[in-house]
Write a protein that holds these residues in place. Structure first.
Motif, PDB file in Angstrom:
ATOM      1  N   GLU A  60       0.717  -1.164   0.072  1.00 34.57           N
ATOM      2  CA  GLU A  60       0.066  -0.133  -0.071  1.00 34.57           C
ATOM      3  C   GLU A  60       0.794   1.116  -0.036  1.00 34.57           C
ATOM      4  O   GLU A  60       0.261   2.418  -0.612  1.00 34.57           O
ATOM      5  N   ALA A  61       2.016   1.164   0.404  1.00 31.93           N
ATOM      6  CA  ALA A  61       3.038   2.426   0.546  1.00 31.93           C
ATOM      7  C   ALA A  61       3.774   2.389  -1.044  1.00 31.93           C
ATOM      8  O   ALA A  61       4.347   3.362  -1.020  1.00 31.93           O
ATOM      9  N   GLY A  62       3.418   1.589  -1.786  1.00 26.31           N
ATOM     10  CA  GLY A  62       4.219   1.478  -3.140  1.00 26.31           C
ATOM     11  C   GLY A  62       5.620   1.361  -3.055  1.00 26.31           C
ATOM     12  O   GLY A  62       6.168   0.775  -2.468  1.00 26.31           O
ATOM     13  N   LEU A  63       6.275   2.179  -3.805  1.00 24.93           N
ATOM     14  CA  LEU A  63       7.835   2.160  -3.947  1.00 24.93           C
ATOM     15  C   LEU A  63       8.439   3.280  -3.004  1.00 24.93           C
ATOM     16  O   LEU A  63       9.687   3.575  -2.839  1.00 24.93           O
ATOM     17  N   GLY A  64       7.362   3.943  -2.252  1.00 23.64           N
ATOM     18  CA  GLY A  64       8.071   4.827  -1.316  1.00 23.64           C
ATOM     19  C   GLY A  64       8.928   5.967  -1.933  1.00 23.64           C
ATOM     20  O   GLY A  64       8.582   6.539  -2.900  1.00 23.64           O
ATOM     21  N   PRO A  65      10.157   6.057  -1.256  1.00 20.33           N
ATOM     22  CA  PRO A  65      10.937   7.125  -1.766  1.00 20.33           C
ATOM     23  C   PRO A  65      11.669   6.807  -3.103  1.00 20.33           C
ATOM     24  O   PRO A  65      12.323   7.696  -3.737  1.00 20.33           O
ATOM     25  N   LEU A  95       3.982  -2.439  -6.479  1.00 15.45           N
ATOM     26  CA  LEU A  95       4.856  -3.289  -5.752  1.00 15.45           C
ATOM     27  C   LEU A  95       4.411  -4.659  -5.133  1.00 15.45           C
ATOM     28  O   LEU A  95       3.391  -4.505  -4.444  1.00 15.45           O
ATOM     29  N   VAL A  96       4.568  -5.791  -5.972  1.00 22.70           N
ATOM     30  CA  VAL A  96       3.807  -6.838  -5.319  1.00 22.70           C
ATOM     31  C   VAL A  96       4.807  -7.631  -4.715  1.00 22.70           C
ATOM     32  O   VAL A  96       5.810  -8.037  -5.421  1.00 22.70           O
TER      33      VAL A  96
END
Length: 205
Positions: free
Chosen positions: A57-62, A96-97
């Protein structure tokens, strides 16, 4: 002889430092991964009989901006190699999985069709899947299988570490089941970054 959709396999896609940063971000985000959904008649829902995997849920973040730049830089070249006509970029998606013990995704298209497409303002055109995992590799399976046009067995591609696979989003494909013999440990999962590029609805092929 079976005829397959165009596809590309690129090994060593990322520099090692970025690969390692992505893996570290993924492992540190374990508690942010939730069961993935599947689009169904204009909405998204959990369908464990069709797809079992986890999305962050945060995806790839930075790292999101850098990845978006890297994928976008590849778009025109990949489209040319795949025979996809140039298109206006409406939007892109990054996901991102993690595929863990028992994960799979039955044969499907990435391009939405029929009722699933009704509320969409753009269409997926190009699919890029980047694979990575911790070393040593502790899972089996998880291959992507690309189906031919017409009769024939699917073409099976191994999810090797630091490998990118690209193909038109209309290509029928599936994710083969994953097995992690040492137990369902997150660090043993097969990880991937999915990227989809969209064109506006109604743009000619």
């Amino acid at each position: 002889m079976a005829k397959y959709p165009p596809h590309l396999v690129i090994d060593g896609f990322l520099p090692q430092d970025l690969h390692d940063r992505l893996l570290a971000h993924t492992l540190a985000s374990e508690d942010r991964f939730l069961p993935t959904s599947v689009r169904n008649a204009g909405g998204d829902g959990y369908k464990p009989g069709t797809r079992q995997s986890w999305a962050c849920e945060a995806g790839l973040g930075p790292l999101k901006e850098r990845f978006a730049t890297i994928f976008e830089a590849q778009r025109e070249d990949l489209c040319g190699q795949l025979g996809i006509p140039s298109f206006e970029l409406r939007r892109s998606e990054l996901e991102l999985v993690a595929h863990r013990q028992g994960s799979f995704f039955l044969p499907h298209l990435d391009t939405f069709t029929a009722a699933d497409r009704a509320d969409q303002k753009s269409d997926r055109v190009l699919t890029m899947v980047y694979y990575f995992h911790a070393a040593p590799r502790r899972f089996t399976g998880g291959e992507i299988a690309i189906y031919p046009f017409g009769p024939g067995e699917p073409l099976v591609i191994d999810p090797a570490d630091n490998r990118l696979v690209a193909f038109p989003s209309f290509a029928m494909h599936e994710v083969k089941p994953i097995s992690t013999p040492e137990g369902d440990r997150f660090e043993d999962a097969r990880f991937a970054v999915n990227c989809w590029f969209h064109r506006p609805r109604g743009q000619a092929q």
